[in-house]
Scaffold this motif. Structure first.
Motif, PDB file in Angstrom:
ATOM      1  N   ALA A 174       0.772  -1.196  -0.044  1.00 40.03           N
ATOM      2  CA  ALA A 174      -0.114  -0.030  -0.062  1.00 40.03           C
ATOM      3  C   ALA A 174       1.077   1.207   0.036  1.00 40.03           C
ATOM      4  O   ALA A 174       2.113   1.283   0.553  1.00 40.03           O
ATOM      5  CB  ALA A 174      -0.959   0.055   1.217  1.00 40.03           C
ATOM      6  N   ILE A 175       0.296   2.295  -0.757  1.00 40.94           N
ATOM      7  CA  ILE A 175       1.199   3.695  -0.707  1.00 40.94           C
ATOM      8  C   ILE A 175       0.485   4.766  -0.711  1.00 40.94           C
ATOM      9  O   ILE A 175      -0.701   4.720  -1.250  1.00 40.94           O
ATOM     10  CB  ILE A 175       2.181   3.627  -1.942  1.00 40.94           C
ATOM     11  CG1 ILE A 175       3.194   4.621  -2.032  1.00 40.94           C
ATOM     12  CG2 ILE A 175       1.307   3.464  -3.207  1.00 40.94           C
ATOM     13  CD1 ILE A 175       3.985   4.450  -3.126  1.00 40.94           C
ATOM     14  N   VAL A 176       0.882   5.772   0.063  1.00 36.23           N
ATOM     15  CA  VAL A 176       0.063   7.164   0.041  1.00 36.23           C
ATOM     16  C   VAL A 176       0.421   8.016  -1.045  1.00 36.23           C
ATOM     17  O   VAL A 176       1.497   7.896  -1.256  1.00 36.23           O
ATOM     18  CB  VAL A 176       0.292   7.627   1.060  1.00 36.23           C
ATOM     19  CG1 VAL A 176      -0.293   9.186   1.168  1.00 36.23           C
ATOM     20  CG2 VAL A 176      -0.105   6.977   2.690  1.00 36.23           C
ATOM     21  N   SER A 177      -0.514   8.117  -2.002  1.00 37.89           N
ATOM     22  CA  SER A 177      -0.083   9.030  -3.255  1.00 37.89           C
ATOM     23  C   SER A 177      -0.456  10.411  -3.236  1.00 37.89           C
ATOM     24  O   SER A 177       0.245  11.264  -4.012  1.00 37.89           O
ATOM     25  CB  SER A 177      -0.649   7.891  -4.444  1.00 37.89           C
ATOM     26  OG  SER A 177      -2.262   8.082  -4.254  1.00 37.89           O
TER      27      SER A 177
ATOM     28  N   GLU B  26      -6.527  20.872   3.473  1.00 38.37           N
ATOM     29  CA  GLU B  26      -7.514  22.048   3.170  1.00 38.37           C
ATOM     30  C   GLU B  26      -7.780  22.199   1.551  1.00 38.37           C
ATOM     31  O   GLU B  26      -8.149  21.266   1.250  1.00 38.37           O
ATOM     32  CB  GLU B  26      -6.779  23.540   3.943  1.00 38.37           C
ATOM     33  CG  GLU B  26      -6.763  23.341   5.422  1.00 38.37           C
ATOM     34  CD  GLU B  26      -5.898  24.372   6.263  1.00 38.37           C
ATOM     35  OE1 GLU B  26      -5.190  24.884   5.444  1.00 38.37           O
ATOM     36  OE2 GLU B  26      -5.995  24.327   7.257  1.00 38.37           O
ATOM     37  N   SER B  27      -7.257  23.223   1.376  1.00 36.78           N
ATOM     38  CA  SER B  27      -7.560  23.356  -0.472  1.00 36.78           C
ATOM     39  C   SER B  27      -6.251  22.906  -0.933  1.00 36.78           C
ATOM     40  O   SER B  27      -6.241  23.136  -2.425  1.00 36.78           O
ATOM     41  CB  SER B  27      -7.912  24.885  -0.730  1.00 36.78           C
ATOM     42  OG  SER B  27      -6.774  25.527  -0.355  1.00 36.78           O
ATOM     43  N   ASN B  28      -5.032  22.400  -0.354  1.00 31.28           N
ATOM     44  CA  ASN B  28      -3.914  22.291  -1.018  1.00 31.28           C
ATOM     45  C   ASN B  28      -3.647  20.626  -1.390  1.00 31.28           C
ATOM     46  O   ASN B  28      -4.060  19.755  -0.466  1.00 31.28           O
ATOM     47  CB  ASN B  28      -2.913  22.600  -0.182  1.00 31.28           C
ATOM     48  CG  ASN B  28      -2.604  23.955   0.227  1.00 31.28           C
ATOM     49  OD1 ASN B  28      -2.938  24.686  -0.832  1.00 31.28           O
ATOM     50  ND2 ASN B  28      -2.415  24.507   1.584  1.00 31.28           N
ATOM     51  N   ILE B  29      -3.248  20.295  -2.451  1.00 35.59           N
ATOM     52  CA  ILE B  29      -3.059  18.974  -2.894  1.00 35.59           C
ATOM     53  C   ILE B  29      -1.525  18.686  -2.981  1.00 35.59           C
ATOM     54  O   ILE B  29      -0.759  19.107  -3.379  1.00 35.59           O
ATOM     55  CB  ILE B  29      -3.473  18.777  -4.406  1.00 35.59           C
ATOM     56  CG1 ILE B  29      -4.886  19.014  -4.516  1.00 35.59           C
ATOM     57  CG2 ILE B  29      -2.936  17.079  -5.000  1.00 35.59           C
ATOM     58  CD1 ILE B  29      -5.509  18.597  -5.856  1.00 35.59           C
ATOM     59  N   ILE B  30      -1.141  17.486  -1.969  1.00 37.12           N
ATOM     60  CA  ILE B  30       0.373  17.524  -1.764  1.00 37.12           C
ATOM     61  C   ILE B  30       0.575  15.909  -2.189  1.00 37.12           C
ATOM     62  O   ILE B  30      -0.323  14.831  -1.951  1.00 37.12           O
ATOM     63  CB  ILE B  30       0.446  17.298  -0.192  1.00 37.12           C
ATOM     64  CG1 ILE B  30       0.260  18.673   0.286  1.00 37.12           C
ATOM     65  CG2 ILE B  30       2.017  17.133   0.037  1.00 37.12           C
ATOM     66  CD1 ILE B  30       0.124  18.560   1.843  1.00 37.12           C
ATOM     67  N   VAL B  31       1.464  15.849  -3.126  1.00 39.25           N
ATOM     68  CA  VAL B  31       2.100  14.647  -3.574  1.00 39.25           C
ATOM     69  C   VAL B  31       3.330  14.290  -2.383  1.00 39.25           C
ATOM     70  O   VAL B  31       4.157  14.959  -2.767  1.00 39.25           O
ATOM     71  CB  VAL B  31       2.350  14.210  -4.931  1.00 39.25           C
ATOM     72  CG1 VAL B  31       3.207  13.214  -5.497  1.00 39.25           C
ATOM     73  CG2 VAL B  31       1.468  14.760  -5.670  1.00 39.25           C
ATOM     74  N   PRO B  32       3.326  13.274  -1.539  1.00 40.20           N
ATOM     75  CA  PRO B  32       3.876  13.544  -0.215  1.00 40.20           C
ATOM     76  C   PRO B  32       5.517  12.686  -0.715  1.00 40.20           C
ATOM     77  O   PRO B  32       5.528  11.621  -1.332  1.00 40.20           O
ATOM     78  CB  PRO B  32       2.996  12.620   0.705  1.00 40.20           C
ATOM     79  CG  PRO B  32       2.414  11.716  -0.075  1.00 40.20           C
ATOM     80  CD  PRO B  32       1.978  12.201  -1.395  1.00 40.20           C
ATOM     81  N   ASP B  33       6.209  13.022   0.278  1.00 38.42           N
ATOM     82  CA  ASP B  33       7.202  12.176   0.474  1.00 38.42           C
ATOM     83  C   ASP B  33       7.693  11.686   1.975  1.00 38.42           C
ATOM     84  O   ASP B  33       6.782  11.900   2.589  1.00 38.42           O
ATOM     85  CB  ASP B  33       8.804  12.937   0.016  1.00 38.42           C
ATOM     86  CG  ASP B  33       8.974  14.111   1.103  1.00 38.42           C
ATOM     87  OD1 ASP B  33       8.319  14.311   2.165  1.00 38.42           O
ATOM     88  OD2 ASP B  33       9.508  15.008   0.501  1.00 38.42           O
ATOM     89  N   GLY B  34       8.649  11.010   2.270  1.00 41.25           N
ATOM     90  CA  GLY B  34       8.519  10.491   3.608  1.00 41.25           C
ATOM     91  C   GLY B  34       8.675  11.473   4.847  1.00 41.25           C
ATOM     92  O   GLY B  34       8.331  10.923   5.879  1.00 41.25           O
ATOM     93  N   ASN B  35       8.685  12.741   4.425  1.00 41.21           N
ATOM     94  CA  ASN B  35       8.920  13.714   5.711  1.00 41.21           C
ATOM     95  C   ASN B  35       7.600  14.498   5.880  1.00 41.21           C
ATOM     96  O   ASN B  35       7.554  15.039   6.784  1.00 41.21           O
ATOM     97  CB  ASN B  35       9.913  14.678   5.293  1.00 41.21           C
ATOM     98  CG  ASN B  35      11.297  14.164   5.334  1.00 41.21           C
ATOM     99  OD1 ASN B  35      11.718  13.378   5.943  1.00 41.21           O
ATOM    100  ND2 ASN B  35      12.072  14.554   4.156  1.00 41.21           N
ATOM    101  N   VAL B  36       6.484  14.140   5.072  1.00 42.78           N
ATOM    102  CA  VAL B  36       5.254  14.545   5.078  1.00 42.78           C
ATOM    103  C   VAL B  36       4.502  14.089   6.196  1.00 42.78           C
ATOM    104  O   VAL B  36       4.503  13.138   6.523  1.00 42.78           O
ATOM    105  CB  VAL B  36       4.560  14.637   3.715  1.00 42.78           C
ATOM    106  CG1 VAL B  36       3.064  15.130   4.008  1.00 42.78           C
ATOM    107  CG2 VAL B  36       5.061  15.413   2.592  1.00 42.78           C
ATOM    108  N   GLN B  37       3.682  15.080   6.860  1.00 42.87           N
ATOM    109  CA  GLN B  37       2.704  14.451   8.045  1.00 42.87           C
ATOM    110  C   GLN B  37       1.468  14.845   7.556  1.00 42.87           C
ATOM    111  O   GLN B  37       1.027  15.810   7.266  1.00 42.87           O
ATOM    112  CB  GLN B  37       3.075  15.277   9.556  1.00 42.87           C
ATOM    113  CG  GLN B  37       4.629  15.174   9.694  1.00 42.87           C
ATOM    114  CD  GLN B  37       4.704  15.743  11.281  1.00 42.87           C
ATOM    115  OE1 GLN B  37       4.161  15.870  12.072  1.00 42.87           O
ATOM    116  NE2 GLN B  37       5.992  16.020  11.497  1.00 42.87           N
TER     117      GLN B  37
END
Length: 290
Positions: free
Chosen positions: A247-250, A255-266
């Protein structure tokens, strides 16, 4: 979704060594009849189809890795039924140059009247004369969406023989999907799976989980999850979360921001999180959001 050929720059490279543009990532790899939810050590192979998530500017950069010369914006659609009509409407908004072939004369007249600036040809999409007339090699893609699997397959094979760059076909019987792709169809679209996906989009699961799509014969899912204040996954870097292997968080919507995350994102409470996962991992993913 992009298909990897034997000359692609990504070939035989582990994902962790590929310099993806910022705000982009590979979320799934389709290989033969398997779905791989990738990690950094997974390697791209010839014939793979990769699903890439990213912001528009990042995708435009990635697209260059897969383009062959200058991609034509000409598209041939065979079949002017409900699916074909919807597809024409969609592509018109993206400034594609569309030619539509439809066998029913009254349907042709209706489409020509409703959608000006579209070339509508009354005829059979498996007629070699018509396919030669529309200049198949000059098309960026040939899409066959009649209500007959057999006709869609034949049209696709003829288009491939005439030099089509990309061939896409509708298939109603999901068991035929792999067969279509084995004989040279680039993408076989199952209308049954599309229907399942639409139903799933309206079906909320417990803990705020919504399944928004199934992938590749229902072997994997795309989930939308809402993080709560007491969810185990919130307020910690993703790299420190014991996330299931398949499984992977994509994507994270904060809020209104779309984030394509890396390992540092919370992930924060209230965030909506898009997860690609194999079916057997759904319960483990769910547990992180309880």
């Amino acid at each position: 979704e992009f298909k990897v050929n034997d000359k692609n720059v990504l070939l035989n490279k582990p994902l962790k060594k590929i310099p993806f543009p910022q705000c982009s990532m590979i979320s799934a790899i389709f290989r033969d009849d398997a779905v791989i939810i990738p990690g950094g050590d997974d390697i791209i192979r010839s014939g793979d189809r990769v699903v890439i998530i990213g912001k528009e500017e990042a995708i435009q950069e990635i697209r260059k890795w897969f383009e062959v010369g200058n991609q034509s914006k000409k598209v041939l659609i065979v079949g002017g039924g409900t699916v074909g009509f919807y597809l024409v409407e969609l592509l018109r908004k993206k400034d594609f140059n569309i030619t539509l072939v439809e066998k029913d004369l009254k349907r042709c007249e209706m489409i020509a009247e409703s959608l000006p600036n579209i070339m509508v040809i009354n005829g059979d999409g498996t007629d070699m004369g018509i396919l030669e007339e529309v200049n198949i090699p000059g098309m960026g893609a040939v899409v066959s969406v009649t209500n007959s699997d057999e006709k869609n397959l034949l049209c696709s094979l003829l288009a491939r023989q005439l030099g089509a760059i990309k061939v896409i076909a509708r298939v109603d019987r999901t068991e035929y999907t792999q067969l279509f792709e084995m004989v040279g169809v680039d993408v076989a679209m199952s209308s049954r799976e599309a229907t399942i996906n639409e139903v799933l989009k309206t079906t909320l699961l417990k803990t705020g989980i919504q399944s928004i799509a199934t992938l590749e014969g229902e072997k994997a899912e795309v989930l939308e999850l809402t993080a709560r204040a007491d969810s185990k996954i919130v307020k910690k870097p993703l790299k420190s979360v014991k996330f299931p292997k398949d499984a992977i968080v994509s994507t994270i919507v904060h809020e209104s921001n779309i984030i394509v995350p890396d390992g540092n994102v919370q992930i924060q409470p209230g965030d909506k999180v898009i997860v690609f996962t194999r079916l057997e991992m759904v319960s483990k993913v769910e547990a992180l959001f309880k």
